[in-house]
Design an enzyme around this catalytic site. Sequence first.
Site, short mmCIF file in Angstrom:
data_model
loop_
_atom_site.label_atom_id
_atom_site.label_comp_id
_atom_site.label_asym_id
_atom_site.label_seq_id
_atom_site.Cartn_x
_atom_site.Cartn_y
_atom_site.Cartn_z
NE ARG A 1 -2.60 0.94 3.49
CZ ARG A 1 -3.33 0.63 4.57
NH1 ARG A 1 -4.58 0.21 4.44
NH2 ARG A 1 -2.81 0.73 5.78
CE LYS B 1 -2.41 4.52 7.26
NZ LYS B 1 -3.63 5.14 7.79
CD GLU C 1 -11.91 5.82 4.67
OE1 GLU C 1 -11.50 4.76 5.18
OE2 GLU C 1 -11.21 6.49 3.88
N1 PLP Z 1 -9.37 4.30 6.58
C1 PLP Z 1 -8.52 5.25 6.97
C2 PLP Z 1 -8.78 6.65 6.54
C3 PLP Z 1 -7.41 4.92 7.76
O1 PLP Z 1 -6.55 5.86 8.18
C4 PLP Z 1 -7.20 3.57 8.13
C5 PLP Z 1 -6.05 3.19 8.92
O2 PLP Z 1 -5.05 2.77 8.43
C6 PLP Z 1 -8.12 2.62 7.69
C7 PLP Z 1 -9.19 3.01 6.93
C8 PLP Z 1 -7.95 1.18 8.04
O3 PLP Z 1 -6.92 0.57 7.28
P1 PLP Z 1 -6.12 -0.65 7.84
O4 PLP Z 1 -7.10 -1.69 8.19
O5 PLP Z 1 -5.23 -1.08 6.73
O6 PLP Z 1 -5.37 -0.16 9.01
C1 COI Z 2 -4.28 2.92 11.52
O1 COI Z 2 -5.32 2.36 11.79
O2 COI Z 2 -3.19 2.36 11.56
C2 COI Z 2 -4.24 4.30 11.15
O3 COI Z 2 -3.34 4.66 10.45
C3 COI Z 2 -5.22 5.21 11.67
C4 COI Z 2 -4.49 6.41 12.18
C5 COI Z 2 -4.76 7.59 11.33
C6 COI Z 2 -4.67 6.61 13.62
#
Ligand code: PLP
Ligand code: COI
Length: 338
Positions: A79, A182, A218
């Site tokens: 990612r 991200k 989201e």
């Molecule tokens: N959506 C956003 C905006 C996020 O910052 C995160 C955190 O990483 C997620 C979703 C969840 O992603 P992940 O499950 O890969 O941590």
């Molecule tokens: C995560 O879930 O790892 C994130 O990056 C969320 C964060 C913005 C607190």
Amino acid sequence: MELDWKNLGFGIMKTDYNVRCVFKDGLWGELEVSSDEYLPIHIGATCLHYGQESFEGLKAFTGKDGRIRLFRHKENALRMIESAKGIHLAEVPIELFMEAVEKVVMLNKRFIPPHGTGASLYIRPLLIGTGPEVGVKPAAEYTFLIFVMPVGPYFKAGFKPVDVMICRDHDRAAPLGTGHLKVGGNYAASMGSIADAHQSGFATALYLDAKEKKYIDECGPANFFGIKDNTYITPKSHSILPSITNRSLQDLAKQMGMKVEVRPVPVEELSTFEEVGACGTAAVISPIGKVADVDNGITYSFGDGVTPGPVSTKLYETLLGMQNGDLEDSFGWTKILD
Ligand code: PLP
Ligand code: COI
């Protein structure tokens, strides 16, 4: 060192080491170990002026067997490459990313919360344009670094329902913007609405699609899912982050015999869900008790508002059980470090 592992929040804590690597003259240098929490940086660095930065978030856990487990770190490497492509950062090779994660975790072993505390080691990789530019163009130099800290639940409630507020006067990402990456700019854009939600007594903001405001996007720093009729339903949208937790939950739901639908989710569909939740690395699963559509004077409620629903509970327990080695990891998601 005795930390109060069971009462950790989600906050910065100094640990022993971070790791760093610089991209210069078209090449990545050596991975270096530092105990400095600061970074000397050129005042013209593109990350400071033009938001040329990407970060990741993942976790390490201590199993019942005392062994350290990392959860799907290759997915974070992939990612970050997508984010780098999206905003023209130097790409961190998968092997370098994974080596750096493994190294920084082992260097900070004494900060990995013991099994059974509900806490974990949060790992924060960061990739920034450190070369100076004053015109809007990608830097020639980049720094990749990773720091870590032990954390407890992201939402204070832990695994208890939180209330969220639909945000109608603001977008975190444009329809064809960077919401699927991200990158820091998305989070800067979300600060106002998350602060508004907090001020109104909600845990976070629930974003709708930026184009029509018809569909759920989201939920603050986490993806959204809803459960009904033995089906796990989660939004399909270009402007949400492809969550690794969400993809894992989809696989677990299928393994539990549920159907999975990834499709646009109209706001009104909220009235039909049996359970809804937010999911992500930091949030794990945060069940949602109420979704307030304040501008339209509607509140959607789920369950009794204090007890997590049965499907969310099963998903949560299965995911955590795999992450910390209590359950067999039939997907090969965890890597044991020793
Ligand atoms: N959506 C956003 C905006 C996020 O910052 C995160 C955190 O990483 C997620 C979703 C969840 O992603 P992940 O499950 O890969 O941590
Ligand atoms: C995560 O879930 O790892 C994130 O990056 C969320 C964060 C913005 C607190």
